[in-house]
Design an enzyme around this catalytic site. Sequence first.
Site, PDB file in Angstrom:
ATOM      1  N   ARG A  67      -7.685  -0.355  -6.882  1.00 14.86           N
ATOM      2  CA  ARG A  67      -7.967   0.733  -5.931  1.00 14.86           C
ATOM      3  C   ARG A  67      -8.128   2.026  -6.742  1.00 14.86           C
ATOM      4  O   ARG A  67      -7.358   2.262  -7.675  1.00 14.86           O
ATOM      5  CB  ARG A  67      -6.839   0.885  -4.886  1.00 14.86           C
ATOM      6  CG  ARG A  67      -6.699  -0.328  -3.956  1.00 14.86           C
ATOM      7  CD  ARG A  67      -5.759  -0.026  -2.797  1.00 14.86           C
ATOM      8  NE  ARG A  67      -6.357   0.864  -1.814  1.00 14.86           N
ATOM      9  CZ  ARG A  67      -5.681   1.430  -0.812  1.00 14.86           C
ATOM     10  NH1 ARG A  67      -4.389   1.213  -0.685  1.00 14.86           N
ATOM     11  NH2 ARG A  67      -6.290   2.225   0.051  1.00 14.86           N
ATOM     12  N   ARG A  88       0.859  -1.189   0.000  1.00 19.57           N
ATOM     13  CA  ARG A  88       0.000   0.000   0.000  1.00 19.57           C
ATOM     14  C   ARG A  88       0.889   1.230   0.000  1.00 19.57           C
ATOM     15  O   ARG A  88       2.093   1.130   0.163  1.00 19.57           O
ATOM     16  CB  ARG A  88      -1.023   0.010   1.149  1.00 19.57           C
ATOM     17  CG  ARG A  88      -0.670  -0.597   2.445  1.00 19.57           C
ATOM     18  CD  ARG A  88       0.164   0.185   3.436  1.00 19.57           C
ATOM     19  NE  ARG A  88      -0.046   1.605   3.429  1.00 19.57           N
ATOM     20  CZ  ARG A  88       0.918   2.471   3.566  1.00 19.57           C
ATOM     21  NH1 ARG A  88       2.180   2.092   3.693  1.00 19.57           N
ATOM     22  NH2 ARG A  88       0.698   3.757   3.563  1.00 19.57           N
ATOM     23  N   GLY A  89       0.211   2.404  -0.174  1.00 19.42           N
ATOM     24  CA  GLY A  89       0.970   3.638  -0.365  1.00 19.42           C
ATOM     25  C   GLY A  89       1.069   3.872  -1.868  1.00 19.42           C
ATOM     26  O   GLY A  89       1.392   2.947  -2.629  1.00 19.42           O
ATOM     27  N   ALA A  90       0.760   5.120  -2.280  1.00 16.92           N
ATOM     28  CA  ALA A  90       0.575   5.401  -3.711  1.00 16.92           C
ATOM     29  C   ALA A  90       1.735   4.935  -4.610  1.00 16.92           C
ATOM     30  O   ALA A  90       1.508   4.182  -5.571  1.00 16.92           O
ATOM     31  CB  ALA A  90       0.289   6.892  -3.890  1.00 16.92           C
ATOM     32  N   GLN A 135      -2.201   2.564   9.876  1.00 10.75           N
ATOM     33  CA  GLN A 135      -0.906   2.665   9.187  1.00 10.75           C
ATOM     34  C   GLN A 135       0.102   3.452  10.029  1.00 10.75           C
ATOM     35  O   GLN A 135       1.308   3.250   9.926  1.00 10.75           O
ATOM     36  CB  GLN A 135      -1.065   3.362   7.828  1.00 10.75           C
ATOM     37  CG  GLN A 135      -1.787   2.555   6.762  1.00 10.75           C
ATOM     38  CD  GLN A 135      -3.272   2.840   6.731  1.00 10.75           C
ATOM     39  OE1 GLN A 135      -3.851   3.237   7.743  1.00 10.75           O
ATOM     40  NE2 GLN A 135      -3.907   2.630   5.595  1.00 10.75           N
ATOM     41  N   ASN A 174      -5.438  12.504   0.462  1.00  6.42           N
ATOM     42  CA  ASN A 174      -4.516  11.656   1.242  1.00  6.42           C
ATOM     43  C   ASN A 174      -5.355  10.934   2.290  1.00  6.42           C
ATOM     44  O   ASN A 174      -6.580  11.125   2.378  1.00  6.42           O
ATOM     45  CB  ASN A 174      -3.409  12.506   1.880  1.00  6.42           C
ATOM     46  CG  ASN A 174      -2.310  11.645   2.494  1.00  6.42           C
ATOM     47  OD1 ASN A 174      -1.794  10.731   1.847  1.00  6.42           O
ATOM     48  ND2 ASN A 174      -1.980  11.876   3.757  1.00  6.42           N
ATOM     49  N   LYS A 175      -4.708  10.111   3.072  1.00  5.22           N
ATOM     50  CA  LYS A 175      -5.384   9.274   4.064  1.00  5.22           C
ATOM     51  C   LYS A 175      -6.396  10.056   4.904  1.00  5.22           C
ATOM     52  O   LYS A 175      -6.134  11.194   5.289  1.00  5.22           O
ATOM     53  CB  LYS A 175      -4.309   8.636   4.961  1.00  5.22           C
ATOM     54  CG  LYS A 175      -4.807   7.699   6.033  1.00  5.22           C
ATOM     55  CD  LYS A 175      -5.717   6.624   5.527  1.00  5.22           C
ATOM     56  CE  LYS A 175      -5.123   5.788   4.437  1.00  5.22           C
ATOM     57  NZ  LYS A 175      -6.141   4.943   3.740  1.00  5.22           N
ATOM     58  N   ASP A 225      -2.107  10.952  -2.289  1.00  7.14           N
ATOM     59  CA  ASP A 225      -2.530   9.913  -3.241  1.00  7.14           C
ATOM     60  C   ASP A 225      -2.887  10.491  -4.596  1.00  7.14           C
ATOM     61  O   ASP A 225      -2.794   9.808  -5.621  1.00  7.14           O
ATOM     62  CB  ASP A 225      -3.706   9.115  -2.669  1.00  7.14           C
ATOM     63  CG  ASP A 225      -3.204   8.196  -1.574  1.00  7.14           C
ATOM     64  OD1 ASP A 225      -3.061   8.668  -0.431  1.00  7.14           O
ATOM     65  OD2 ASP A 225      -2.903   7.029  -1.882  1.00  7.14           O
TER      66      ASP A 225
HETATM   67  O1  MRU Z   1      -4.655   3.285   2.096  1.00  7.24           O
HETATM   68  P1  MRU Z   1      -3.169   3.490   1.989  1.00  7.24           P
HETATM   69  O2  MRU Z   1      -2.423   2.953   3.162  1.00  7.24           O
HETATM   70  O3  MRU Z   1      -2.627   3.008   0.661  1.00  7.24           O
HETATM   71  O4  MRU Z   1      -3.002   5.077   2.013  1.00  7.24           O
HETATM   72  C1  MRU Z   1      -1.714   5.613   1.872  1.00  7.24           C
HETATM   73  C2  MRU Z   1      -1.638   7.088   2.014  1.00  7.24           C
HETATM   74  O5  MRU Z   1      -2.613   7.779   2.181  1.00  7.24           O
HETATM   75  C3  MRU Z   1      -0.255   7.692   1.857  1.00  7.24           C
HETATM   76  O6  MRU Z   1      -0.137   8.856   2.615  1.00  7.24           O
HETATM   77  C4  MRU Z   1       0.001   8.041   0.381  1.00  7.24           C
HETATM   78  O7  MRU Z   1      -0.332   6.970  -0.450  1.00  7.24           O
HETATM   79  C5  MRU Z   1       1.417   8.423   0.145  1.00  7.24           C
HETATM   80  S1  MRU Z   1       2.555   7.059   0.333  1.00  7.24           S
HETATM   81  C6  MRU Z   1       4.094   7.680  -0.041  1.00  7.24           C
END
Ligand code: MRU
Length: 349
Positions: free
Chosen positions: A94, A51-53, A199, A250-251, A240
């Site tokens: 996603r 996970r993470g963009a 996270q 973002n999250k 994201d």
């Molecule tokens: O749902 P996730 O854990 O994939 O969400 C991740 C985030 O919101 C991060 O802040 C974002 O993807 C940047 S990761 C470098």
Amino acid sequence: MQKVTTIPYSIQWNESHITILNQQELPLKTEFLELHTLEDVFDSIVTLKVRGAPAIGITAAFGVALAANALEDEFFPSFAAKVKEAITYLASSRPTAVNLFWALNRMESALSGSTTVNEAKTDLVHEALKIYLEDEETCRQIGEYGLSLFKPGSRVMTICNAGGIATARYGTALAPFHLSIEKNIHLKVFACETRPVLQGSRLTAWELMEAGVDVTLITDSMAAHTIRTKGVNAIIVGADRIAANGDTANKIGTFGLAVLAKHFGIPFYVAAPSSTFDLTLDSGDHIPIEERNAEEITHVGGIRVAPEDVAVFNPAFDVTPNELITAIITEKGIIYPDYKENIGKYIAH
Ligand code: MRU
């Protein structure tokens, strides 16, 4: 001697499979999983094992290469049609992080530049490796720019995990902290736990402790009190998807932190690579926001903590309006408002 970040690589390409760090098992287990099929790759993204963009984009790119290598077609048009199907399938995993679509577009371009099956198989692996290697460089550069914004001793809050394990290496919002260790600069980090998937507590607290960064874990609801009583100087988050006007998805919980930053008069920074910008969207109103299953909220560690059949709203992301963002830190430089005018000077795609 210079200290180097010791965080394990979260994605590795091994020709016959992809090896990922299983982020669902952290921090209790440091487990690596082998992804052998397209379905394995899709599942690992949907279930947040990766996970993470940027990490989602890199894994999907390797997934396309994996799927292409497994095809036995000798006739290029039927091979190319199947690779395109794999791309469409991974694109449905996603919806919010634009890095996924950006990486898949690059893979599609690599495919369309090839004329034979063998050439395409080689080109697709090379393109995925390029995406991966570029991301490490990009994140290091984001870290350098980000670190320049903090004074030694700064106290900085973050949410979610925009770290090394969410990218090829170093991370985006966490890159300045990894670089601060290399450069012997003391920074103090407050990590929000990041309900409901945690996270912040499971991943950021683990990653920063592994790296030797001074990190303190708080629950999301403690952010305002912590900023006021612990003298937090700045907030930094990942992204994201960033629209052409700077609005940033973002999250979930990020928007609330931006409102707090304004209240307390402290800077609110977004750190992201240029692959996170979506210049086709003129504002954040058009960013698709993923809604995940209710169990993420009604259950904790498999145990029900809410009444049966309660109505649940579980958006995984929120959109922070550009006027709350002090600056966007990219590998190409630090972008300040007016974003509508300035983003185009740094980001072109
Ligand atoms: O749902 P996730 O854990 O994939 O969400 C991740 C985030 O919101 C991060 O802040 C974002 O993807 C940047 S990761 C470098």
